[in-house]
Scaffold this active site. Structure first.
Site, mmCIF file in Angstrom:
data_model
loop_
_atom_site.group_PDB
_atom_site.id
_atom_site.type_symbol
_atom_site.label_atom_id
_atom_site.label_comp_id
_atom_site.label_asym_id
_atom_site.label_seq_id
_atom_site.Cartn_x
_atom_site.Cartn_y
_atom_site.Cartn_z
ATOM 1 N N HIS A 1 45.501 28.293 32.708
ATOM 2 C CA HIS A 1 46.406 29.437 32.649
ATOM 3 C C HIS A 1 47.144 29.591 33.989
ATOM 4 O O HIS A 1 46.523 29.707 35.051
ATOM 5 C CB HIS A 1 45.550 30.675 32.338
ATOM 6 C CG HIS A 1 46.311 31.936 32.206
ATOM 7 N ND1 HIS A 1 46.408 32.862 33.230
ATOM 8 C CD2 HIS A 1 47.005 32.451 31.170
ATOM 9 C CE1 HIS A 1 47.134 33.885 32.816
ATOM 10 N NE2 HIS A 1 47.497 33.662 31.573
ATOM 11 N N ASP B 1 34.868 36.343 37.831
ATOM 12 C CA ASP B 1 35.688 36.817 36.711
ATOM 13 C C ASP B 1 36.452 35.656 36.052
ATOM 14 O O ASP B 1 36.850 34.706 36.730
ATOM 15 C CB ASP B 1 36.699 37.849 37.236
ATOM 16 C CG ASP B 1 37.279 38.706 36.131
ATOM 17 O OD1 ASP B 1 36.753 39.815 35.917
ATOM 18 O OD2 ASP B 1 38.255 38.267 35.483
ATOM 19 N N GLY B 2 36.686 35.773 34.764
ATOM 20 C CA GLY B 2 37.466 34.759 34.055
ATOM 21 C C GLY B 2 38.917 34.706 34.522
ATOM 22 O O GLY B 2 39.605 33.705 34.324
ATOM 23 N N HIS C 1 37.838 40.748 32.160
ATOM 24 C CA HIS C 1 38.856 41.148 33.136
ATOM 25 C C HIS C 1 38.397 42.317 34.015
ATOM 26 O O HIS C 1 39.230 42.981 34.628
ATOM 27 C CB HIS C 1 40.161 41.571 32.451
ATOM 28 C CG HIS C 1 40.976 40.453 31.859
ATOM 29 N ND1 HIS C 1 40.650 39.842 30.685
ATOM 30 C CD2 HIS C 1 42.124 39.864 32.272
ATOM 31 C CE1 HIS C 1 41.558 38.924 30.393
ATOM 32 N NE2 HIS C 1 42.463 38.911 31.355
ATOM 33 N N CYS D 1 54.977 36.783 35.530
ATOM 34 C CA CYS D 1 53.834 36.975 36.439
ATOM 35 C C CYS D 1 53.494 35.703 37.207
ATOM 36 O O CYS D 1 53.021 35.776 38.346
ATOM 37 C CB CYS D 1 52.576 37.370 35.662
ATOM 38 S SG CYS D 1 52.553 39.074 35.138
ATOM 39 N N GLU E 1 49.257 29.921 27.742
ATOM 40 C CA GLU E 1 50.175 30.326 28.831
ATOM 41 C C GLU E 1 49.926 29.436 30.051
ATOM 42 O O GLU E 1 49.726 29.915 31.162
ATOM 43 C CB GLU E 1 49.925 31.785 29.207
ATOM 44 C CG GLU E 1 49.857 32.718 28.009
ATOM 45 C CD GLU E 1 49.654 34.184 28.364
ATOM 46 O OE1 GLU E 1 50.482 34.995 27.952
ATOM 47 O OE2 GLU E 1 48.680 34.499 29.064
ATOM 48 N N CYS F 1 51.880 42.825 31.281
ATOM 49 C CA CYS F 1 51.516 42.454 32.655
ATOM 50 C C CYS F 1 52.729 42.231 33.551
ATOM 51 O O CYS F 1 52.665 42.457 34.759
ATOM 52 C CB CYS F 1 50.645 41.195 32.636
ATOM 53 S SG CYS F 1 51.336 39.869 31.630
ATOM 54 N N CYS F 2 53.850 41.774 32.955
ATOM 55 C CA CYS F 2 54.967 41.306 33.795
ATOM 56 C C CYS F 2 55.835 42.407 34.428
ATOM 57 O O CYS F 2 56.168 42.296 35.620
ATOM 58 C CB CYS F 2 55.853 40.359 33.004
ATOM 59 S SG CYS F 2 55.042 38.855 32.435
#
Ligand code: FUB
Ligand code: ZN
Length: 654
Positions: free
Chosen positions: A275, A196-197, A146, A345, A327, A423-424
């Protein structure tokens, strides 16, 4: 300078009561609360959410930055992307300054910029997890690290902060980060031919390009999008090179490549897989870069992903992500209501994607989905008190199921104080504080009004648009346009897909104008114009395509953009016993005392009598006893703000 530049939006003030309440709530409650949480000063318990991964009540997000800056000692704590909680919060605060300047908060955010600057390495790198605990692994495990996602979130925040406050340091941190990434990534010898993943950097670099005009950043964003999936084994190769068992996030190594949208080049990816948040961030980046570069493959991919998501993989509330496993999206028309994910998100990201598509094409559908997210799927992520949040947004919930069925334990029936993976909350906060940037799009010589959020907006050439309404409760939309320079332009107004019937008057004269791609267009060249649009706010019974197994023979209720839900707080359970019919009569009224003021629907329904507790589990089919009842419905976004209980959106048909 072309006409579009001349007409650009210069200034906007939200006057909508509905959104003013939320925007003030973010300033008064959400931002202070989240700041306390991130500084480990709030008395919270991290919920039993599935992402918790055994984490305790600390966020440690600010502490990580202090350690990286050499101002404190210790190890990194939390997810490798823990820094992003701070960055999204900072971005939300930056937007809030545009409508609510606050000198105390400004001191905190300026000091935070100083801290971030001190935490940043000399070469521009900044990801506290790697700086503190794994410097030897920098950029070596991109599948899970990340790092670019994290820096992307800072870049977004830095741009927003600079734009709101003029703080040059905030922007400099962002450009130094982007330069560092540019130094390390690409196809030239010695660079990393990867990405990036978790997509995010692509949209962030596009925003940095918009602010600085530096094409290097756009080229880098373009590179990341073109390179994705070119070597499908890129992540595995990196993982092997760095030590296969050296996992950062347990289990992520074994997720399929499609989870990361890296199984093949984007142009070959047929469906929106993996995802959900990754997909919509990727799409937002694609839309930005497609617009600025004219890359047709990217634009086609935007359309392909959009259509797959919106036509086959989206809940009626705009939520996306049908499974908690990864997710993620699953397959077309797979939209289970009680085991779904619908991450907040993902809805926020879908709003980003829709906004960018509106910047490319004047299609009402993008405005429809943006509106759907704003009033339903995204908004349900936050409680009315601004201090509790949903990560997962189900369309059917039952406390007994969440407690008793491990397959549903991710579905909370009350919003949580905070999350191990948080994150949300700040993602939604930044959407709400920047909502003024989502209402208009200027294309060529056209101003598009695609959201009915009351506001006063100033455009170039001294054009002023005043939009007054009591939306989403009332469909009467009034526009006053002042055009002192007699500029000749088109004013496009979205006709929502939920309002096939509407009336339009211009300067008191009824107009019948065909709807083109979801908009009606008026030619404005007079000094002033007064426009009255009346939308159809009747209560509608909705059906899903019968390809959706989960919703077959079911009805949901919608009025205007708002999808409705029944809660046990208003209705005797179990809620699955209620049936609606096309003959059901609905009565709507606004209750200012309930749930901070909401439109309530009471609808006639039938309810089957509940079998006795000791009745046999299975019997031959028989005539069931039903009674006529009234079902009370509240807006979906406002559920779970009272006592814990069942909730559902879809009801069996009578
Ligand atoms: O991986 C970073 C963020 O954490 C994702 O966007 C969310 O879905 C959560 O998994
Ligand atoms: Zn999230």
């Amino acid at each position: 300078m072309d006409v579009a530049d001349k007409l650009n939006l210069q200034n906007i003030n939200i006057t909508s009561d509905f959104w003013k309440r939320y925007r003030e709530l973010v300033v008064k409650e959400v931002l202070p609360y989240q700041w306390k949480v991130m500084n480990d000063e709030a008395d919270i318990s991290i919920s039993t959410d599935p992402q918790n991964n055994g984490r305790d009540k600390n966020s440690h997000a600010v502490a990580n930055l202090k350690i990286a800056a050499g101002k404190a000692k210790g190890h990194h704590y939390g997810f490798p992307f823990q820094d992003t909680d701070v960055y999204k919060w900072l971005e939300a605060a930056a937007y809030s300054f545009n409508y609510h300047p606050d000198t105390d908060l400004r001191k905190i955010t300026d000091r935070l910029i100083d801290l971030i600057s001190e935490a940043q390495d000399d070469d521009g790198y900044l990801s506290t997890y790697f700086q503190i605990d794994a410097p030897e692994c920098k950029f070596k495990r991109l599948q899970q690290s990340h790092e670019l996602y994290t820096m992307g979130h800072y870049i977004e925040a830095g741009v927003a902060y600079y734009q709101a406050t003029g703080n040059q340091k905030a922007l400099d941190i962002a450009t130094r980060m982007a330069d560092c990434i540019d130094d390390h990534f690409g196809l030239k010898d010695g660079k990393i031919p990867g990405y990036d993943g978790h997509p995010e950097i692509e949209l962030a670099l596009s925003r940095l390009y918009e602010e600085t005009g530096n094409k290097k950043y756009l080229k880098l964003a373009h590179y990341f999008l073109k390179q994705r999936g070119q070597d499908p084994s890129f992540f595995e190769k990196q993982n092997h090179a760095d030590g296969w068992d050296n996992e950062i996030l347990q289990g992520m190594r074994d997720l399929p490549r499609s989870y990361y949208q890296a199984a093949e080049p984007i142009k070959d990816q047929k469906t929106a897989d993996g995802h959900a948040v990754r997909v919509v961030y990727l799409c937002t980046g694609m839309a930005y870069v497609a617009r600025y570069t004219g890359d047709k493959d990217l634009l086609e991919s935007c359309h392909r992903f959009w259509n797959d998501i919106v036509r086959r993989r989206m809940y009626i509330t705009g939520n996306i992500g049908s499974t908690t496993t990864g997710e993620a999206f699953t397959y077309d028309y797979d939209l289970p209501n009680d085991t779904m994910y619908g991450e907040t998100c993902a809805s926020v990201g879908m709003a980003f994607f829709a906004r960018q598509m509106l910047n490319i094409e004047a299609k009402g559908e993008y405005g429809d989905i943006l509106e759907k997210e704003l009033f339903n799927g995204a908004l349900s992520g936050m409680a009315l008190d601004g201090k509790h949040f949903f990560y997962v947004n189900p369309l059917e919930a039952d406390p007994a199921a969440s407690k008793g069925n491990p397959g549903k334990s991710h579905v909370l029936t009350h919003r949580a104080d905070w999350f191990g993976c948080a994150c949300c909350p700040a993602n939604l906060a930044r959407l709400i504080t920047s909502i003024d940037q989502y209402l208009y799009t200027v294309n060529d010589n056209t101003i598009l009004s695609h959201q009915f959020i009351a506001n006063e907006a100033k455009f170039g050439n001294n054009i002023k648009v005043i939009q007054a309404n009591n939306f989403p409760w009332d469909g009467a939309i009034h526009y006053k346009i002042q055009n002192p320079s007699h500029t000749s332009f088109k004013f496009g107004i979205r006709i929502p897909n939920w309002s096939k019937k509407f009336t339009l008057e211009v300067n008191g004269i009824a107009k019948s104008i065909p709807v083109r791609d979801g908009f009606v267009y008026l030619n404005i060249d007079d000094q002033a114009a007064s426009i009255d649009l009346n939308l159809d706010m009747s209560v509608k019974l909705m059906r899903a395509s019968n390809r959706v197994n989960a919703d077959f023979e079911k009805s949901a209720v919608q009025r205007g953009p708002i999808v409705y839900a029944a809660e046990q707080a208003d209705n005797q359970g179990p809620l699955w016993l209620y049936q609606l019919s096309p003959k059901s009569k609905a009565d709507y009224h606004f209750n200012e005392k309930l749930l901070k003021g909401v439109g309530i629907i009471k609808i006639t329904a039938s309810r089957e009598a509940l079998d006795n507790d000791n009745a046999p589990l299975y019997t031959e089919e028989k005539q069931t006893n039903t009674e006529s009842v009234e079902l009370t419905l509240i807006p979906y976004y406002s559920w779970a703000n009272r006592e814990n209980g069942q909730m559902r959106v879809w009801f069996n048909k009578e």
